[in-house]
Design an enzyme around this catalytic site. Structure first.
Site, PDB file in Angstrom:
ATOM      1  N   LYS A 117       0.819  -1.221   0.000  1.00  0.00           N
ATOM      2  CA  LYS A 117       0.000   0.000   0.000  1.00  0.00           C
ATOM      3  C   LYS A 117       0.853   1.271   0.000  1.00  0.00           C
ATOM      4  O   LYS A 117       0.588   2.201  -0.766  1.00  0.00           O
ATOM      5  CB  LYS A 117      -0.917   0.022   1.225  1.00  0.00           C
ATOM      6  CG  LYS A 117      -1.940  -1.085   1.287  1.00  0.00           C
ATOM      7  CD  LYS A 117      -2.902  -0.901   2.445  1.00  0.00           C
ATOM      8  CE  LYS A 117      -2.264  -1.061   3.811  1.00  0.00           C
ATOM      9  NZ  LYS A 117      -1.728  -2.405   4.058  1.00  0.00           N
ATOM     10  N   ASN A 140      -3.013   6.308   5.726  1.00  0.00           N
ATOM     11  CA  ASN A 140      -2.303   5.452   6.664  1.00  0.00           C
ATOM     12  C   ASN A 140      -0.805   5.753   6.687  1.00  0.00           C
ATOM     13  O   ASN A 140      -0.044   5.049   7.324  1.00  0.00           O
ATOM     14  CB  ASN A 140      -2.539   3.977   6.288  1.00  0.00           C
ATOM     15  CG  ASN A 140      -2.318   3.040   7.448  1.00  0.00           C
ATOM     16  OD1 ASN A 140      -2.708   3.312   8.566  1.00  0.00           O
ATOM     17  ND2 ASN A 140      -1.668   1.914   7.181  1.00  0.00           N
ATOM     18  N   HIS A 187      -4.206  -9.441  10.334  1.00  0.00           N
ATOM     19  CA  HIS A 187      -5.043  -8.782  11.341  1.00  0.00           C
ATOM     20  C   HIS A 187      -6.252  -9.652  11.749  1.00  0.00           C
ATOM     21  O   HIS A 187      -7.306  -9.117  12.103  1.00  0.00           O
ATOM     22  CB  HIS A 187      -5.550  -7.433  10.824  1.00  0.00           C
ATOM     23  CG  HIS A 187      -4.456  -6.490  10.428  1.00  0.00           C
ATOM     24  ND1 HIS A 187      -3.463  -6.101  11.298  1.00  0.00           N
ATOM     25  CD2 HIS A 187      -4.198  -5.880   9.239  1.00  0.00           C
ATOM     26  CE1 HIS A 187      -2.640  -5.269  10.661  1.00  0.00           C
ATOM     27  NE2 HIS A 187      -3.054  -5.127   9.426  1.00  0.00           N
TER      28      HIS A 187
END
Length: 449
Positions: A117, A140, A187
């Site tokens: 990302k 982010n 996650h």
């Protein structure tokens, strides 16, 4: 939604929580910033001076009294009991990026995925700047998006890295171009299952319209399948398939195929980035930037000069003929696998940290092939040791301290070996974040030199 005059509680006093509290207060909202930890930070004095009420060390339902809106930092899960209580009481809940979206006058490009990302987001930002656009890059990475969008005009464009945590609390968030780079288990301690994790990622495009674009990785079956549920126009990129539309490789050159025309962008051998994963990132970024209006010349120029982002297979130093690389951003096994694949072998690998309990089979099978010495530390070291031994990895070393890992790597390494920090774990057992871990590694290496 103007936010002025509203009573708003912000949960989580990290970077995003502090930023959005500041923004909302400036807009005239009455703001409470709450964190479960009773820890003072330097930024709190300015918040209090601005009229933000801080409630630290507890989070119970009394915080919701009189609240019109609950805003979540990325570190606060939608499964938090206070969030569930707010939903029962009919109090709207949204994430910090939802606030940013509602304040942003410019179109948004949103990029998500398990890995890649930051590199892809940064590349897209640089490509659009090279094309002459007014660009803000955030989400982010860098500052919180709610802070970043404050300075952009309606003629600009926002390029945002978006995590699954941030997507949990979106409501109306609608990027004009969305991209999903890949999807592997990550996650799961928060999202509880791969299906839930995938569903969070898909929130990035659920509010898109037919005239919006969704860029997807054709080589990843879980991502390719998302086109079936997209309300927008899906456009693929691929390192392996000969796509008729989208970004692909042709004779080891990145090309963009669009409306019956094929434009060459950049030969892979001319890119400064290396590794198969970075070819995928370059393909994705090229596709996104092209759809946003950048021409092939601007896109190619960036690919020929871009050196990479901090903490992602970042060259640190060469000592006694051994090169040291900082890959602290590898917070899961899949990301660490991509780092291992970027080298021919003879790796002294430093791994371990906060264990996400993800499967280690592929990681350890590759480590057996490419790693000469495996140095393990952190909360995950015992499970990693057992997995490594079970897969035939040899020369496994356990250490207690981070500095001991770097010193041991230095003692062991001889040319043509490389020393690679690629933890395959989160950093929170020993550091505040992966950035701190990477910078400590770099400083320790420089001290060796």
């Amino acid at each position: 939604m103007t936010f002025a005059g509203m009573n708003i509680a912000v949960l989580g006093a990290g970077v995003s929580g502090i930023s959005v509290a500041q923004v909302l207060r400036r807009l005239g909202a009455h703001v409470i910033l709450s964190d479960a930890k009773a820890v003072e930070k330097p930024e709190f004095a300015a918040l209090r001076a601005a009229g933000v009420r801080l409630e630290l060390g507890y989070q119970d339902e009394s915080l919701l009294t009189g609240v019109d809106l609950l805003v979540l930092s990325p570190g606060v899960s939608i499964y938090n009991p206070l969030v569930e209580a707010a939903q029962v009481q009919g109090i709207p809940v949204m994430s910090e990026i939802e606030v940013a979206y509602r304040l942003c006058p410019a179109p948004i490009i949103a990029i998500t995925g398990t890995n890649g990302k930051t590199t892809t987001t940064t590349l897209v930002g640089e490509m659009l700047k090279a094309a002459g656009r007014e660009v803000v890059v955030g989400g982010n990475i860098g500052l919180a998006l709610s802070q970043e969008v404050a300075g952009i005009s309606e003629h600009g464009i926002v390029v945002a890295e978006i995590s699954s945590f941030q997507l949990e609390g979106v409501v109306d968030f609608r990027p004009r171009i969305a991209a999903v780079l890949n999807l592997t288990p990550d996650h799961l301690d928060r999202h509880r299952s791969l299906d839930n994790y995938k569903a969070m990622k898909e929130r990035i495009f659920r509010n898109q319209r037919p005239d919006d674009y969704l860029v997807l990785n054709y080589d990843d079956p879980l991502v390719r399948d998302m086109a079936e549920r997209a309300p927008s126009q899906a456009v693929f990129f691929s390192r392996k398939a000969r796509l008729s539309t989208g970004a692909r490789l042709e004779d080891e050159t990145i090309v963009m195929c669009w409306e019956g025309k094929t434009e060459a962008i950049c030969p892979v051998k001319e890119m400064k980035l290396f590794g198969a994963h970075n070819i995928e990132n370059a393909l994705a970024a090229s596709c996104v930037a092209f759809l946003a209006g950048a021409d092939a010349g601007a896109i190619g120029a960036v690919l020929r000069t871009f050196m990479g982002v901090e903490h992602r297979i970042e060259p640190v130093a060469e000592i006694r003929g051994v090169r040291y690389y900082n890959d602290s951003k590898a917070t899961n096994p899949e990301s660490a696998i991509k780092a291992l694949e970027a080298f021919d072998g003879h790796i002294i690998l430093i791994a371990g940290g906060r264990d996400k309990k993800t499967d280690l089979t592929e990681f350890m099978e590759l480590a057996k092939q490419k790693v000469d010495h495996l140095i393990l530390l952190g909360e995950a070291k015992e499970r990693f040791y057992q997995a490594a031994a079970a897969h035939g990895v040899t020369n496994i070393h356990l250490v207690d301290k981070f500095e001991d890992a770097v010193t041991l790597a230095y003692r062991l390494a001889r040319p043509p070996q490389v020393v690679l920090l690629s933890p395959a774990c989160a950093s929170y057992d020993m550091f505040n974040n992966y950035e701190e871990r990477g910078r400590v590694f770099k400083e320790l290496v420089r001290q060796l030199k």
